[in-house]
Design an enzyme around this catalytic site. Structure first.
Site, PDB file in Angstrom:
ATOM      1  N   ASP A 150      92.743  29.071 118.147  1.00 50.64           N
ATOM      2  CA  ASP A 150      93.255  29.223 119.515  1.00 50.64           C
ATOM      3  C   ASP A 150      93.521  27.850 120.115  1.00 50.64           C
ATOM      4  OD1 ASP A 150      92.802  31.942 119.287  1.00 50.64           O
ATOM      5  OD2 ASP A 150      91.189  32.035 120.762  1.00 50.64           O
ATOM      6  N   ARG A 201     100.913  31.331 116.560  1.00 45.02           N
ATOM      7  CA  ARG A 201     100.903  32.295 117.663  1.00 45.02           C
ATOM      8  C   ARG A 201     101.541  31.584 118.856  1.00 45.02           C
ATOM      9  NH1 ARG A 201      95.321  33.112 119.899  1.00 45.02           N
ATOM     10  NH2 ARG A 201      94.997  34.668 118.285  1.00 45.02           N
ATOM     11  N   HIS A 248     102.499  39.912 127.135  1.00 44.09           N
ATOM     12  CA  HIS A 248     102.584  41.253 127.730  1.00 44.09           C
ATOM     13  C   HIS A 248     103.753  41.287 128.687  1.00 44.09           C
ATOM     14  CE1 HIS A 248      98.446  39.697 127.371  1.00 44.09           C
ATOM     15  NE2 HIS A 248      98.301  40.754 126.600  1.00 44.09           N
ATOM     16  N   ARG A 288      90.987  36.256 132.367  1.00 45.39           N
ATOM     17  CA  ARG A 288      91.728  37.518 132.338  1.00 45.39           C
ATOM     18  C   ARG A 288      91.926  38.076 133.739  1.00 45.39           C
ATOM     19  NH1 ARG A 288      92.200  35.791 127.910  1.00 45.39           N
ATOM     20  NH2 ARG A 288      94.054  35.164 129.016  1.00 45.39           N
TER      21      ARG A 288
HETATM   22  C1  LIG Z   1      96.864  37.650 121.546  1.00 48.36           C
HETATM   23  C2  LIG Z   1      96.867  36.580 122.589  1.00 48.36           C
HETATM   24  C3  LIG Z   1      96.225  35.375 122.321  1.00 48.36           C
HETATM   25  C4  LIG Z   1      96.250  34.344 123.272  1.00 48.36           C
HETATM   26  N1  LIG Z   1      95.728  33.120 122.943  1.00 48.36           N
HETATM   27  C5  LIG Z   1      95.840  32.102 123.809  1.00 48.36           C
HETATM   28  C6  LIG Z   1      95.436  30.778 123.468  1.00 48.36           C
HETATM   29  O1  LIG Z   1      94.983  30.509 122.357  1.00 48.36           O
HETATM   30  N2  LIG Z   1      95.581  29.798 124.404  1.00 48.36           N
HETATM   31  C7  LIG Z   1      96.097  30.047 125.648  1.00 48.36           C
HETATM   32  O2  LIG Z   1      96.228  29.118 126.451  1.00 48.36           O
HETATM   33  N3  LIG Z   1      96.482  31.291 125.996  1.00 48.36           N
HETATM   34  C8  LIG Z   1      96.359  32.317 125.124  1.00 48.36           C
HETATM   35  N4  LIG Z   1      96.795  33.567 125.480  1.00 48.36           N
HETATM   36  C9  LIG Z   1      97.087  33.864 126.903  1.00 48.36           C
HETATM   37  C10 LIG Z   1      98.523  33.584 127.230  1.00 48.36           C
HETATM   38  O3  LIG Z   1      98.742  32.200 127.215  1.00 48.36           O
HETATM   39  C11 LIG Z   1      98.867  34.113 128.623  1.00 48.36           C
HETATM   40  O4  LIG Z   1      98.086  33.478 129.565  1.00 48.36           O
HETATM   41  C12 LIG Z   1      98.692  35.607 128.772  1.00 48.36           C
HETATM   42  O5  LIG Z   1      99.115  36.285 127.633  1.00 48.36           O
HETATM   43  C13 LIG Z   1      99.523  36.130 129.958  1.00 48.36           C
HETATM   44  O6  LIG Z   1     100.857  35.813 129.761  1.00 48.36           O
HETATM   45  P1  LIG Z   1     101.978  36.925 129.460  1.00 48.36           P
HETATM   46  O7  LIG Z   1     102.887  36.384 128.424  1.00 48.36           O
HETATM   47  O8  LIG Z   1     101.348  38.213 129.158  1.00 48.36           O
HETATM   48  O9  LIG Z   1     102.814  36.969 130.796  1.00 48.36           O
HETATM   49  P2  LIG Z   1     102.389  37.271 132.304  1.00 48.36           P
HETATM   50  O10 LIG Z   1     103.643  37.033 133.076  1.00 48.36           O
HETATM   51  O11 LIG Z   1     101.165  36.531 132.682  1.00 48.36           O
HETATM   52  O12 LIG Z   1     102.033  38.795 132.272  1.00 48.36           O
HETATM   53  C14 LIG Z   1     103.013  39.791 132.083  1.00 48.36           C
HETATM   54  C15 LIG Z   1     102.448  41.100 132.599  1.00 48.36           C
HETATM   55  O13 LIG Z   1     101.355  41.492 131.773  1.00 48.36           O
HETATM   56  C16 LIG Z   1     100.355  42.102 132.549  1.00 48.36           C
HETATM   57  N5  LIG Z   1      99.125  41.306 132.445  1.00 48.36           N
HETATM   58  C17 LIG Z   1      99.002  40.041 131.958  1.00 48.36           C
HETATM   59  N6  LIG Z   1      97.724  39.658 131.954  1.00 48.36           N
HETATM   60  C18 LIG Z   1      97.021  40.677 132.485  1.00 48.36           C
HETATM   61  C19 LIG Z   1      95.635  40.908 132.719  1.00 48.36           C
HETATM   62  N7  LIG Z   1      94.721  40.000 132.425  1.00 48.36           N
HETATM   63  N8  LIG Z   1      95.256  42.105 133.249  1.00 48.36           N
HETATM   64  C20 LIG Z   1      96.156  43.046 133.534  1.00 48.36           C
HETATM   65  N9  LIG Z   1      97.491  42.902 133.320  1.00 48.36           N
HETATM   66  C21 LIG Z   1      97.906  41.735 132.794  1.00 48.36           C
HETATM   67  C22 LIG Z   1     100.877  42.161 133.948  1.00 48.36           C
HETATM   68  O14 LIG Z   1     101.541  43.379 134.127  1.00 48.36           O
HETATM   69  C23 LIG Z   1     101.847  41.029 134.006  1.00 48.36           C
HETATM   70  O15 LIG Z   1     102.812  41.188 134.994  1.00 48.36           O
HETATM   71  C24 LIG Z   1      96.840  34.575 124.540  1.00 48.36           C
HETATM   72  C25 LIG Z   1      97.482  35.784 124.789  1.00 48.36           C
HETATM   73  C26 LIG Z   1      97.527  36.766 123.836  1.00 48.36           C
HETATM   74  C27 LIG Z   1      98.273  38.021 124.122  1.00 48.36           C
END
Ligand SMILES: Cc1cc2nc3c(=O)[nH]c(=O)nc-3n(C[C@H](O)[C@H](O)[C@H](O)COP(=O)(O)OP(=O)(O)OC[C@H]3O[C@@H](n4cnc5c(N)ncnc54)[C@H](O)[C@@H]3O)c2cc1C
Length: 301
Positions: free
Chosen positions: A125, A178, A221, A283
């Site tokens: 990560d 990733r 997401h 989260r």
């Molecule tokens: C499998 C995985 C591994 C990851 N590993 C890392 C890592 O190693 N380092 C790092 O810095 N980040 C990591 N992340 C987190 C990532 O960087 C983002 O902060 C996170 O995924 C939210 O960004 P998004 O692309 O979903 O977009 P966003 O615009 O943040 O979210 C899109 C939509 O998803 C939904 N959503 C997002 N988060 C939440 C939540 N917590 N609860 C409810 N609904 C939500 C909402 O509907 C939101 O509008 C990881 C994410 C995933 C999916």
């Protein structure tokens, strides 16, 4: 995020821990390895695969790192025994990255050896920007020795990421990345702040990775990014064997099901363990419903 959500997100550390625990339950499989195994089996029944994260980061002493090594070795044994379609994700600060880089390398080496023997895979990560260079360095060392068994994370919000990808594509055989937006709070000199630019950069990085022949875990997401990435996959004729989608446990299960129903591989990040607090805060800060949840929680105490 509206002003109320932003306000709640900033004040979350002042929210009592039991309330944080209550609202973050859905993001965490539980306290024990058995909880994680149960969750993974359940996800498999829904057509998903998984990656397990033993919670804990930024340890205070290296004894904690030894315990984490032991726990990950147990996880790898359990994955093998139960024949789960599941790999592991680690954070280098769990193994002493900030305390002693060499010890960190040695600790992770023990896990990577087990991963290799079991023909499994370990994802490193990416943490905050103070750790980026050292994380990439340690990953690159492992990637030379275990090209089939290790992968890294790249964050689209970092200004440096395009350059990092170029260097990785040149030097790492069988690069496996990733790609995510990035979650840590970074200064503007280091990270893009505008959500639209982060999304443009996400897509530019994805295209570069596909062009360079890397395997990509598209971790988001954000339905716009899911749509754009599927368009790119179609236009570039990228086969299913070159990518997977990745989502966090407890986030947007509807989107998850629709990606699976469309025939894409989807891996769910399954964290478990006693050290749930830091992960839960991250989260909750991202949950668009956070203000409503927390206020209701406060009122019903
Ligand atoms: C499998 C995985 C591994 C990851 N590993 C890392 C890592 O190693 N380092 C790092 O810095 N980040 C990591 N992340 C987190 C990532 O960087 C983002 O902060 C996170 O995924 C939210 O960004 P998004 O692309 O979903 O977009 P966003 O615009 O943040 O979210 C899109 C939509 O998803 C939904 N959503 C997002 N988060 C939440 C939540 N917590 N609860 C409810 N609904 C939500 C909402 O509907 C939101 O509008 C990881 C994410 C995933 C999916």
């Amino acid at each position: 995020m509206n002003w109320m959500n932003r306000f709640i997100a900033t004040t979350l550390p002042a929210v009592p821990k039991p309330i944080v625990r209550f609202f973050s339950k859905k993001y965490i499989a539980g306290n024990t390895i058995n909880d994680a195994v149960r969750t993974i089996k359940n996800l498999q029944e829904q057509g998903c695969i998984a990656t397990v994260d033993v919670l804990g980061e930024n340890i205070k002493n290296l004894r904690e790192a030894d315990k984490t090594v032991h726990e990950y070795l147990r996880v790898l044994d359990r994955i093998e025994q139960e024949q789960l379609n599941c790999n592991v994700s680690i954070k280098l600060t769990q193994f002493g990255l900030v305390l002693d880089k060499n010890r960190c390398y040695e600790n992770v080496h023990k896990i990577v050896e087990s991963v290799k023997t079991k023909n499994n895979f370990l994802r490193v990560d990416m943490e905050d920007s103070e750790c980026t260079t050292s994380t990439l360095e340690i990953f690159s060392r492992f990637a030379q020795e275990y090209p089939e068994n290790v992968g890294i994370v790249i964050q689209a919000y970092l200004r440096r990421s395009m350059n990092d990808i170029s260097v990785l594509l040149e030097n790492v055989p069988k690069l496996n990345v990733r790609l995510c937006k990035g979650i840590y709070v970074e200064p503007r000199q280091i990270a893009f702040k505008d959500p639209a630019i982060i999304n443009y950069n996400f897509m530019a990085l994805l295209e570069k990775l596909f062009e360079g022949g890397a395997y990509v875990g598209i971790a988001t997401h954000d339905e716009r990014l899911v749509w754009h990435s599927q368009e790119l996959i179609r236009k570039m004729k990228i086969p299913h064997s070159r990518y997977e989608y990745q989502m966090l446990l407890g986030v947007d299960e509807e989107l998850r099901q629709s990606i699976v129903a469309n025939g894409h591989r989807l891996r769910v990040y399954v964290p478990y363990g006693q050290k749930w607090y830091a992960y839960s805060l991250r989260r909750l800060k991202e949950n668009p419903q956070i203000a409503g949840y927390v206020l209701r929680g406060m009122l019903h105490r």
